[in-house]
Design a protein around this motif. Sequence first.
Motif, PDB file in Angstrom:
ATOM      1  N   GLU A   1       0.838  -1.199   0.000  1.00 21.83           N
ATOM      2  CA  GLU A   1       0.000   0.000   0.000  1.00 21.83           C
ATOM      3  C   GLU A   1       0.869   1.243   0.000  1.00 21.83           C
ATOM      4  O   GLU A   1       2.013   1.233   0.459  1.00 21.83           O
ATOM      5  CB  GLU A   1      -0.940  -0.006   1.208  1.00 21.83           C
ATOM      6  N   TRP A   2       0.289   2.298  -0.554  1.00 21.86           N
ATOM      7  CA  TRP A   2       0.893   3.624  -0.489  1.00 21.86           C
ATOM      8  C   TRP A   2       0.176   4.398   0.608  1.00 21.86           C
ATOM      9  O   TRP A   2      -1.042   4.603   0.550  1.00 21.86           O
ATOM     10  CB  TRP A   2       0.741   4.349  -1.830  1.00 21.86           C
ATOM     11  N   VAL A   3       0.919   4.825   1.599  1.00 23.81           N
ATOM     12  CA  VAL A   3       0.355   5.541   2.745  1.00 23.81           C
ATOM     13  C   VAL A   3       0.850   6.984   2.713  1.00 23.81           C
ATOM     14  O   VAL A   3       2.064   7.225   2.755  1.00 23.81           O
ATOM     15  CB  VAL A   3       0.765   4.876   4.072  1.00 23.81           C
ATOM     16  N   PRO A   4      -0.054   7.959   2.603  1.00 21.33           N
ATOM     17  CA  PRO A   4       0.368   9.365   2.567  1.00 21.33           C
ATOM     18  C   PRO A   4       1.246   9.721   3.773  1.00 21.33           C
ATOM     19  O   PRO A   4       0.974   9.322   4.899  1.00 21.33           O
ATOM     20  CB  PRO A   4      -0.967  10.124   2.610  1.00 21.33           C
ATOM     21  N   GLY A   5       2.309  10.468   3.482  1.00 16.11           N
ATOM     22  CA  GLY A   5       3.230  10.885   4.525  1.00 16.11           C
ATOM     23  C   GLY A   5       4.233   9.831   4.923  1.00 16.11           C
ATOM     24  O   GLY A   5       5.171  10.113   5.687  1.00 16.11           O
ATOM     25  N   LYS A   6       4.058   8.599   4.395  1.00 19.47           N
ATOM     26  CA  LYS A   6       4.980   7.515   4.766  1.00 19.47           C
ATOM     27  C   LYS A   6       5.546   6.807   3.535  1.00 19.47           C
ATOM     28  O   LYS A   6       6.744   6.872   3.271  1.00 19.47           O
ATOM     29  CB  LYS A   6       4.265   6.510   5.672  1.00 19.47           C
ATOM     30  N   THR A   7       4.692   6.124   2.803  1.00 14.93           N
ATOM     31  CA  THR A   7       5.161   5.303   1.686  1.00 14.93           C
ATOM     32  C   THR A   7       4.543   5.712   0.356  1.00 14.93           C
ATOM     33  O   THR A   7       4.602   4.951  -0.601  1.00 14.93           O
ATOM     34  CB  THR A   7       4.853   3.820   1.946  1.00 14.93           C
ATOM     35  N   ALA A   8       3.939   6.897   0.277  1.00 14.50           N
ATOM     36  CA  ALA A   8       3.336   7.380  -0.972  1.00 14.50           C
ATOM     37  C   ALA A   8       4.191   8.517  -1.506  1.00 14.50           C
ATOM     38  O   ALA A   8       3.833   9.690  -1.436  1.00 14.50           O
ATOM     39  CB  ALA A   8       1.898   7.829  -0.744  1.00 14.50           C
TER      40      ALA A   8
END
Length: 526
Positions: free
Chosen positions: A387-394
Amino acid sequence: MGCNSSQPDVQGNGEIPNSTKTADRRVVTDNGSIENGIDVVEVPPDWEWIPEFQGKAVIKPVKREKYLDTKFPPEPGSLFFSRDLNGVEWKRPNELVNDPELEIGGSSRSDVLQGKLGDCWFLSSCAAVAGMQKILDQVIPPNQSLFGEDHKGIVFCRFWRYGDWQPVYVDDTLPTLNSKLVFGHCSDQREFWLPILEKAYAKVHGSYESLEGGKSLDALVDLTGGIAEFYDLHDLASASEETQKAVFDRLVKAMNQQNAFVTSGREGVDVDVEDGLVNGHAYTVTGAAYIPDGQSGQVRLIRVRNPWGNATEWTGAWSDSDERWDQVDPEVKAKIGQTQKADGEFWMSFQDFCSEFRNATVCTLGPDFDEDGTTDPTNDMVLLHGEWVPGKTAGGCQNDFNSYAKNPQYLMKVTETDSGGEICAVLIGLMQKYRRERRKEGITELDIGFTVYKVEDSGRLKGEDLATMSPFMSSGAYTNLREVVANAAFPPGDYIIIPCTYDADQEAQFMIRAYSEKPITITELQ
């Protein structure tokens, strides 16, 4: 290095005109039809029935004569979420005709007729699959009763969903107006595999409206579990004779060997008809053949079908009544199935096909590494979910390398080579998950892509590393397709795959799948 994105056309914005005018188990947001991979099925208490998928359905006895799907009920909310359709009555097949069946004498592309729903992208894919009985029977098993003592009012279907075949159960009530089916239907009024399959697909996505406008490659993958690739026909129309011949030869071989399902789409939004072709509409490619041109060479012809199944057909060269057919030997015409019927199916030259249609989707049941039209053997398939997580892995694309480095990174190890060679052919697909299912929330597909880098060390790449590295391969321009696919020949070594969205801080889940002839490993780097 910058990055760019493109926007493929969406097909199916216009319905047929009115004649009078290792998969993860995350929750799927589809009105609750599947939660954690489990579908709750309510059946009459006297029905002793075991679902084909052990552990994937819960039987809940209820006091009801026929099964009624409480997760996708026969109510207006299952039809549309942004508008109303007045006068709809939900009726079971045995209330519409005598002795209804799922299939009568098997399935065929001519069964498929579009109704008052802009889902030609799905129906053209159904028509493509209908020609291979084994595949369709996997999606909607035959011999499920729609009348008589064995009729329980429930039908079982399955779709390939993000790496796994998921069961979907629906009741057999269908929306009707004046006792006529509103949406997709079969040419034989006693046959119901298509409208029930369409209903099951609508349930997966939350409503019939969620099926309006789409891309055939999504439906083909969901119906087959195969690998679909998107081709720009306008580029092919201006390509060299050698390139056009190579692509056409691949189509002929694949379709003759039943290795591929092919659809095509027209540009446009309004349902205007030009030369018998409908703009903004998806078609099924049903055949490809060389025929003598009556002089000294051969003509490349493509057979195409409009899911409207009526007289709205191509009127140009090699159309049903074109005089060019007078010069073709009757035995040749019989061999390729040339007819003059107002059934939506017609022939046209491959050159006209490339000029008149915007794109084509070719879905094969397995990887075709050398693009020769034959599915190649594979000994390994890897599935990963992330997954792409805003502020982390996106982190977005390479427009900002420091941000780009935040994206998930996967280490791929290639240790063996294909037989008799020095490389290992690998096909990689990146698929974004659960977007159409959330269409009611205004969710749409994101521009996505992936890039592969050859590395010496097996740790995560940093922004300063990526700024100076040249990609080994990529999926091309970022695009809002549900899945992007690319393949390459990999020498033994270590590689890092970086999947990403075009813009940073976009929240989404994704799946990576990779096929190879020899075993490979792919692991996420922390």
